[in-house]
Design a protein around this motif. Structure first.
Motif, PDB file in Angstrom:
ATOM      1  N   THR A  89      -2.079   5.110   2.206  1.00 41.86           N
ATOM      2  CA  THR A  89      -1.796   5.074   3.636  1.00 41.86           C
ATOM      3  C   THR A  89      -2.698   4.038   4.294  1.00 41.86           C
ATOM      4  O   THR A  89      -3.855   4.321   4.591  1.00 41.86           O
ATOM      5  CB  THR A  89      -2.033   6.452   4.288  1.00 41.86           C
ATOM      6  OG1 THR A  89      -1.224   7.429   3.610  1.00 41.86           O
ATOM      7  CG2 THR A  89      -1.661   6.429   5.756  1.00 41.86           C
ATOM      8  N   HIS A 127       7.759   6.872  -0.675  1.00 44.88           N
ATOM      9  CA  HIS A 127       7.094   6.052   0.335  1.00 44.88           C
ATOM     10  C   HIS A 127       7.228   6.631   1.742  1.00 44.88           C
ATOM     11  O   HIS A 127       6.459   6.278   2.638  1.00 44.88           O
ATOM     12  CB  HIS A 127       7.694   4.639   0.331  1.00 44.88           C
ATOM     13  CG  HIS A 127       9.140   4.616   0.715  1.00 44.88           C
ATOM     14  ND1 HIS A 127      10.153   4.744  -0.224  1.00 44.88           N
ATOM     15  CD2 HIS A 127       9.751   4.513   1.915  1.00 44.88           C
ATOM     16  CE1 HIS A 127      11.315   4.704   0.408  1.00 44.88           C
ATOM     17  NE2 HIS A 127      11.105   4.563   1.692  1.00 44.88           N
ATOM     18  N   GLU A 167       0.824  -1.204   0.000  1.00 47.51           N
ATOM     19  CA  GLU A 167       0.000   0.000   0.000  1.00 47.51           C
ATOM     20  C   GLU A 167       0.861   1.259   0.000  1.00 47.51           C
ATOM     21  O   GLU A 167       0.604   2.204  -0.747  1.00 47.51           O
ATOM     22  CB  GLU A 167      -0.943  -0.006   1.204  1.00 47.51           C
ATOM     23  CG  GLU A 167      -2.086  -0.995   1.084  1.00 47.51           C
ATOM     24  CD  GLU A 167      -3.047  -0.594  -0.020  1.00 47.51           C
ATOM     25  OE1 GLU A 167      -3.871   0.303   0.198  1.00 47.51           O
ATOM     26  OE2 GLU A 167      -2.953  -1.179  -1.125  1.00 47.51           O
ATOM     27  N   TYR A 168       1.891   1.287   0.839  1.00 43.43           N
ATOM     28  CA  TYR A 168       2.782   2.447   0.846  1.00 43.43           C
ATOM     29  C   TYR A 168       3.513   2.579  -0.483  1.00 43.43           C
ATOM     30  O   TYR A 168       3.722   3.684  -0.987  1.00 43.43           O
ATOM     31  CB  TYR A 168       3.788   2.340   1.997  1.00 43.43           C
ATOM     32  CG  TYR A 168       3.383   3.140   3.215  1.00 43.43           C
ATOM     33  CD1 TYR A 168       3.593   4.514   3.270  1.00 43.43           C
ATOM     34  CD2 TYR A 168       2.785   2.533   4.304  1.00 43.43           C
ATOM     35  CE1 TYR A 168       3.210   5.260   4.372  1.00 43.43           C
ATOM     36  CE2 TYR A 168       2.392   3.260   5.419  1.00 43.43           C
ATOM     37  CZ  TYR A 168       2.611   4.625   5.447  1.00 43.43           C
ATOM     38  OH  TYR A 168       2.229   5.365   6.535  1.00 43.43           O
ATOM     39  N   SER A 169       3.898   1.447  -1.067  1.00 42.71           N
ATOM     40  CA  SER A 169       4.589   1.489  -2.370  1.00 42.71           C
ATOM     41  C   SER A 169       3.687   2.059  -3.447  1.00 42.71           C
ATOM     42  O   SER A 169       4.166   2.632  -4.433  1.00 42.71           O
ATOM     43  CB  SER A 169       5.047   0.077  -2.770  1.00 42.71           C
ATOM     44  OG  SER A 169       5.975  -0.438  -1.832  1.00 42.71           O
ATOM     45  N   LEU A 177      10.236   1.237   6.309  1.00 43.59           N
ATOM     46  CA  LEU A 177       9.809   1.212   4.914  1.00 43.59           C
ATOM     47  C   LEU A 177      10.986   1.392   3.960  1.00 43.59           C
ATOM     48  O   LEU A 177      11.023   0.794   2.883  1.00 43.59           O
ATOM     49  CB  LEU A 177       8.772   2.304   4.670  1.00 43.59           C
ATOM     50  CG  LEU A 177       7.363   2.014   5.182  1.00 43.59           C
ATOM     51  CD1 LEU A 177       6.516   3.277   5.141  1.00 43.59           C
ATOM     52  CD2 LEU A 177       6.703   0.908   4.361  1.00 43.59           C
ATOM     53  N   THR A 190       3.486  10.948   3.794  1.00 46.61           N
ATOM     54  CA  THR A 190       2.054  10.697   3.888  1.00 46.61           C
ATOM     55  C   THR A 190       1.302  12.013   3.740  1.00 46.61           C
ATOM     56  O   THR A 190       1.824  13.086   4.062  1.00 46.61           O
ATOM     57  CB  THR A 190       1.678  10.062   5.237  1.00 46.61           C
ATOM     58  OG1 THR A 190       2.102  10.925   6.298  1.00 46.61           O
ATOM     59  CG2 THR A 190       2.333   8.712   5.404  1.00 46.61           C
ATOM     60  N   THR A 231       8.726   4.033  11.442  1.00 49.08           N
ATOM     61  CA  THR A 231       8.028   3.560  10.247  1.00 49.08           C
ATOM     62  C   THR A 231       8.767   3.943   8.973  1.00 49.08           C
ATOM     63  O   THR A 231       8.907   3.137   8.051  1.00 49.08           O
ATOM     64  CB  THR A 231       6.596   4.133  10.202  1.00 49.08           C
ATOM     65  OG1 THR A 231       5.900   3.745  11.395  1.00 49.08           O
ATOM     66  CG2 THR A 231       5.836   3.621   8.991  1.00 49.08           C
ATOM     67  N   ARG A 232       9.278   5.185   8.920  1.00 52.04           N
ATOM     68  CA  ARG A 232       9.983   5.645   7.722  1.00 52.04           C
ATOM     69  C   ARG A 232      11.228   4.798   7.458  1.00 52.04           C
ATOM     70  O   ARG A 232      11.480   4.373   6.324  1.00 52.04           O
ATOM     71  CB  ARG A 232      10.359   7.113   7.867  1.00 52.04           C
ATOM     72  CG  ARG A 232      11.098   7.658   6.649  1.00 52.04           C
ATOM     73  CD  ARG A 232      11.422   9.133   6.795  1.00 52.04           C
ATOM     74  NE  ARG A 232      10.219   9.952   6.809  1.00 52.04           N
ATOM     75  CZ  ARG A 232      10.241  11.279   6.737  1.00 52.04           C
ATOM     76  NH1 ARG A 232      11.389  11.924   6.659  1.00 52.04           N
ATOM     77  NH2 ARG A 232       9.121  11.967   6.737  1.00 52.04           N
TER      78      ARG A 232
END
Length: 376
Positions: free
Chosen positions: A94, A236, A88-90, A210, A239, A206-207
């Protein structure tokens, strides 16, 4: 009924299991092992699925006097929640991993296995209420205490899943009452802090997580007219609604801060603009479901394709906003009475009518309330 109590190791699921026993059900406690590498899940108060959580759950099950098992769902969790989060992030969306876990693990994989083994329902410690209307149809409603209400993350439940779901805490006035009950029952988790954040990102970065999974490729930061303002090290990492970390280096013409308005993974670009451009006048999604009877069968919509009045909630802890929704061209289209702020594709919009959860959709597209200026 024969029921499986999903025991996370927290106070809510322990009390829910105990209440199910006292209601006369034959209860078996089950803890879900979501990783074969416990160090990849958060520990202590910030997690919900670690070895220590499993031990807490077992101690509670022993006190209640019910059988207790650990079921391995690590492969399903990796594919359906962790990989979905990356994908989803790719794609510039979000996602909400807790909602995906409820949808695909707790009320899909777990419920499927429970029913296959001859159980009638799954019991969890969520704060939500399942009610039966005058015709015997199941409905999902908000919990008695809105401060703890978790109906939003259960909005993905289908009609069939709802028929086999039990939430014994739904009518409890407060979390304090649940903790007091846990202490009276002798549960060691009575004062255990609530879990939060993403369980499969151990350090909370999170960053960085990812970046390791997706990689970093330099791309452009654009304004709404397509002018290049700077560069970034990977779309990515951004957000919608983000303000910090843009590193543009110079202020906007009006001197006001800029926010991420859009992430475009195909071109690896990030679009930024003023805060007011985050206001969204319409959201829509083609992947939607109903928690109980659909709007027409419920008498909420006059016919298929007819608009109906509702409320929409786009985050677990957001306030519901009055809106009008309609099924149009294969999408659930929702128009709030007042613009929503900072909505990103991939988020879940849960639709309510009063306290009832009518259904949900994954947001595919948004329409800004502020027109895009002409290119300079």
């Amino acid at each position: 009924m024969r029921v499986v109590a999903a025991m996370s190791g927290g106070v809510d699921s322990a009390v829910a299991a105990a209440r199910a026993v006292e209601a006369g059900h034959e209860v078996v406690g089950v803890h879900l092992a979501l990783s074969r590498m416990p160090g990849t899940l958060r520990t202590g108060a910030r997690g919900c699925c670690t070895i220590e959580d499993s031990m807490d759950a077992q101690r509670a099950a022993n006190i209640i006097g019910i059988p207790y098992y650990v079921w391995d769902f690590s492969s399903r969790f990796k594919e359906d929640v962790v990989q979905d989060f990356v994908d989803e992030y790719s794609a510039g969306r979000t996602p909400n991993p807790c909602m995906r876990c409820n949808e695909r693990i707790k009320f899909s994989a777990l419920l499927e296995k429970a029913l296959a083994l001859g159980f009638d329902a799954v019991v969890t410690g969520h704060y939500a209420d399942v009610r039966t209307d005058e015709f015997g149809n199941k409905e999902l409603h908000r919990a008695a205490t809105w401060a703890k209400d978790q109906s939003y993350v259960l909005g993905v439940l289908t009609t069939e899943q709802l028929a086999h779901s039990m939430f014994p805490l739904g009518t409890t006035p407060s979390k304090a009452e649940v903790r007091a009950e846990a202490a009276a029952r002798g549960f060691s988790v009575a004062n255990k802090p609530d879990s939060h954040d993403i369980c499969f990102i151990p350090d909370g970065d999170t960053r960085g997580w990812l970046k390791d999974k997706v990689g970093a490729t330099q791309g452009a930061i654009l304004d709404r007219s397509g002018n290049v303002l700077g560069t970034h090290e990977g779309a990515h990492a951004f957000t919608v609604g983000q303000r910090k970390g843009l590193s543009i280096g110079y202020p906007a013409d009006d001197g006001k801060p800029r926010f991420v308005l859009e992430v475009q993974p195909k071109t690896n670009t990030v679009v930024v603009g003023p805060k007011e451009a985050l206001d969204i006048a319409e959201i829509a999604g083609s992947t939607f479901s109903w928690a109980g009877l659909d709007p027409v069968a419920s008498g909420i919509a006059a016919s298929v394709g007819a608009p109906f009045v509702c409320e929409v909630q786009i985050r677990a802890h957001a306030d519901p906003v009055p809106a009008v929704a309609v099924l149009r061209d294969g999408e659930l289209v929702i128009t709030p009475d007042e613009p929503l702020s900072g909505v990103a594709p991939g988020q879940t919009a849960v639709v309510y009518v009063g306290t009832r959860v009518l259904g949900q959709c994954t947001i595919d597209r948004t329409v800004s309330a502020v027109p895009v200026p002409a290119a300079s």
